[in-house]
Design an enzyme around this catalytic site. Structure first.
Site, PDB file in Angstrom:
ATOM      1  N   HIS A  19       0.815  -1.227   0.000  1.00 48.11           N
ATOM      2  CA  HIS A  19       0.000   0.000   0.000  1.00 48.11           C
ATOM      3  C   HIS A  19       0.843   1.269   0.000  1.00 48.11           C
ATOM      4  O   HIS A  19       0.354   2.354   0.349  1.00 48.11           O
ATOM      5  CB  HIS A  19      -0.973  -0.002   1.198  1.00 48.11           C
ATOM      6  CG  HIS A  19      -1.984  -1.113   1.128  1.00 48.11           C
ATOM      7  ND1 HIS A  19      -2.729  -1.523   2.204  1.00 48.11           N
ATOM      8  CD2 HIS A  19      -2.341  -1.934   0.099  1.00 48.11           C
ATOM      9  CE1 HIS A  19      -3.518  -2.528   1.838  1.00 48.11           C
ATOM     10  NE2 HIS A  19      -3.300  -2.800   0.584  1.00 48.11           N
ATOM     11  N   CYS A  34       3.387  24.247 -13.202  1.00 46.89           N
ATOM     12  CA  CYS A  34       2.072  23.815 -13.695  1.00 46.89           C
ATOM     13  C   CYS A  34       1.011  23.681 -12.597  1.00 46.89           C
ATOM     14  O   CYS A  34      -0.124  23.342 -12.889  1.00 46.89           O
ATOM     15  CB  CYS A  34       2.212  22.486 -14.433  1.00 46.89           C
ATOM     16  SG  CYS A  34       2.524  21.098 -13.328  1.00 46.89           S
TER      17      CYS A  34
HETATM   18  N1  APR Z   1      -1.431  -7.251  17.796  1.00 53.01           N
HETATM   19  C1  APR Z   1      -2.028  -7.922  16.770  1.00 53.01           C
HETATM   20  N2  APR Z   1      -3.173  -7.486  16.146  1.00 53.01           N
HETATM   21  C2  APR Z   1      -3.735  -6.351  16.618  1.00 53.01           C
HETATM   22  C3  APR Z   1      -3.176  -5.616  17.696  1.00 53.01           C
HETATM   23  C4  APR Z   1      -1.975  -6.114  18.297  1.00 53.01           C
HETATM   24  N3  APR Z   1      -1.383  -5.486  19.317  1.00 53.01           N
HETATM   25  N4  APR Z   1      -3.977  -4.529  17.933  1.00 53.01           N
HETATM   26  C5  APR Z   1      -4.998  -4.591  17.025  1.00 53.01           C
HETATM   27  N5  APR Z   1      -4.855  -5.691  16.245  1.00 53.01           N
HETATM   28  C6  APR Z   1      -5.704  -6.133  15.128  1.00 53.01           C
HETATM   29  C7  APR Z   1      -7.159  -5.707  15.229  1.00 53.01           C
HETATM   30  O1  APR Z   1      -7.933  -6.631  15.971  1.00 53.01           O
HETATM   31  C8  APR Z   1      -7.575  -5.677  13.759  1.00 53.01           C
HETATM   32  O2  APR Z   1      -8.095  -6.931  13.343  1.00 53.01           O
HETATM   33  O3  APR Z   1      -5.211  -5.512  13.970  1.00 53.01           O
HETATM   34  C9  APR Z   1      -6.261  -5.406  13.008  1.00 53.01           C
HETATM   35  C10 APR Z   1      -6.172  -4.042  12.357  1.00 53.01           C
HETATM   36  O4  APR Z   1      -7.136  -4.016  11.327  1.00 53.01           O
HETATM   37  P1  APR Z   1      -7.332  -2.702  10.439  1.00 53.01           P
HETATM   38  O5  APR Z   1      -7.386  -1.530  11.322  1.00 53.01           O
HETATM   39  O6  APR Z   1      -8.470  -2.972   9.538  1.00 53.01           O
HETATM   40  O7  APR Z   1      -5.962  -2.586   9.618  1.00 53.01           O
HETATM   41  P2  APR Z   1      -5.504  -3.387   8.318  1.00 53.01           P
HETATM   42  O8  APR Z   1      -6.089  -4.766   8.288  1.00 53.01           O
HETATM   43  O9  APR Z   1      -4.056  -3.266   8.212  1.00 53.01           O
HETATM   44  O10 APR Z   1      -6.213  -2.510   7.178  1.00 53.01           O
HETATM   45  C11 APR Z   1      -5.960  -2.839   5.842  1.00 53.01           C
HETATM   46  O11 APR Z   1      -7.084  -0.879   5.104  1.00 53.01           O
HETATM   47  O12 APR Z   1      -7.504   1.274   5.643  1.00 53.01           O
HETATM   48  C12 APR Z   1      -6.833   0.466   4.760  1.00 53.01           C
HETATM   49  O13 APR Z   1      -4.878   0.835   3.493  1.00 53.01           O
HETATM   50  C13 APR Z   1      -5.334   0.686   4.793  1.00 53.01           C
HETATM   51  O14 APR Z   1      -3.557  -0.958   4.842  1.00 53.01           O
HETATM   52  C14 APR Z   1      -4.812  -0.623   5.373  1.00 53.01           C
HETATM   53  C15 APR Z   1      -5.879  -1.604   4.997  1.00 53.01           C
END
Ligand code: APR
Length: 270
Positions: free
Chosen positions: A139, A173
């Site tokens: 990303h 531009c």
């Molecule tokens: N250790 C492991 N997992 C964790 C922790 C931790 N300490 N804290 C939170 N989580 C988990 C949450 O439970 C959740 O399932 O991490 C996950 C984060 O999910 P998202 O916030 O949806 O992030 P991500 O999956 O990386 O999002 C994907 O979405 O917004 C776009 O481009 C952005 O790369 C991103 C993509």
């Protein structure tokens, strides 16, 4: 392949009855695997103080509209607001440090050259600062700048020449500078997604860390690995949308569980 949110999947599955046995089984599977892919999301950086996107209260999307702040139309509509938001995220990232999860992956890669492929959805640089300089960034890069529109000149101008501002813009531009991240509805970098899919389809084990599995095509990598016969292990304190792809689900935090899975002395052939 564009960045899409998946409305359909159900995160219902519960982890096994014996977390200790699951941890040991996951450690053995990683130890036995000649090739390991680690797919990471925002959760791996949460313990470094970088908010995730979808965590109920703390997630960025709980407070901001992703379509407004992480899309090209949103940037064209409010360039200063979007630029300021990314500037604040860049500042927070510069203040953050890699945590034990980032560090143990880099250490594993050093101890087992050629055995580990890190694929990340994260735009922060914590994997790289921990030592995983070849992590595949699906990303983009929060610290990178690029032009909003293709530069009209044959030899494209460098964004470093842009007139400072919020956002900076080309003095000739008027082209705006935008952060080098993949926004919703945009194509993922073809080389990176190609390398990630190849690694997923050829690995013997995949460790999925800290992702909700809500965003495609990254979320599809776990299924690709499972269908290719790999053992898929998920590390997440909460259920995710791709739990069904996992052979083993470990409910816990990345900085606590990854050292137990991968550090020397764990079963991972140290
Ligand atoms: N250790 C492991 N997992 C964790 C922790 C931790 N300490 N804290 C939170 N989580 C988990 C949450 O439970 C959740 O399932 O991490 C996950 C984060 O999910 P998202 O916030 O949806 O992030 P991500 O999956 O990386 O999002 C994907 O979405 O917004 C776009 O481009 C952005 O790369 C991103 C993509």
């Amino acid at each position: 392949m564009t960045l899409e949110a998946d409305p359909g999947a159900d995160p219902g599955a519960d982890p096994g009855a014996d977390p200790g046995a699951d941890l040991a089984a996951a450690s053995r599977a990683l130890a036995a695997a000649r090739s390991v892919v680690v797919l990471t999301g925002a959760g791996i950086s949460a313990e470094s103080g970088i908010p995730t996107f979808r965590d109920a209260l703390t997630g960025l999307w709980a407070h901001f509209d992703p379509q407004e702040l992480a899309s090209e139309p949103g940037f064209r509509a409010h360039p200063q607001r979007v630029w300021d938001w990314y500037a604040e995220r860049r500042e927070r990232m510069r203040r953050a440090d890699p945590n034990a999860a980032h560090r143990v992956l880099a250490d594993f890669a050093r101890r087992h050259p050629g055995r580990l492929t890190v694929v990340t959805q994260n735009v922060d640089d914590l994997h790289q600062r921990a030592g995983c300089s070849d992590a595949i960034r699906l990303h983009g890069d929060l610290l990178a700048d690029r032009w909003l529109d293709p530069c009209p000149r044959p030899a494209a101008c460098s964004t470093s020449r842009a007139t400072p501002g919020r956002p900076p813009r080309c003095a000739d531009c008027g082209n705006l500078v935008r952060p080098g991240v993949v926004w919703f509805g945009e194509m993922l970098p073809l080389v990176e997604i190609g390398r990630a899919e190849h690694a997923a389809a050829h690995c013997e084990a995949m460790l999925v860390v800290g992702t909700s599995g809500a965003v495609w095509p990254a979320a599809g990598l776990a299924g690709l690995a499972r269908r290719a016969g790999a053992t898929v292990v998920i590390v997440n304190p909460e259920p995710s949308e791709i739990d069904a792809e996992a052979s083993i689900r470990l409910r816990g935090r990345a900085a606590e569980l990854l050292p137990r899975l991968l550090a020397p002395g764990s079963d991972a052939k140290s």
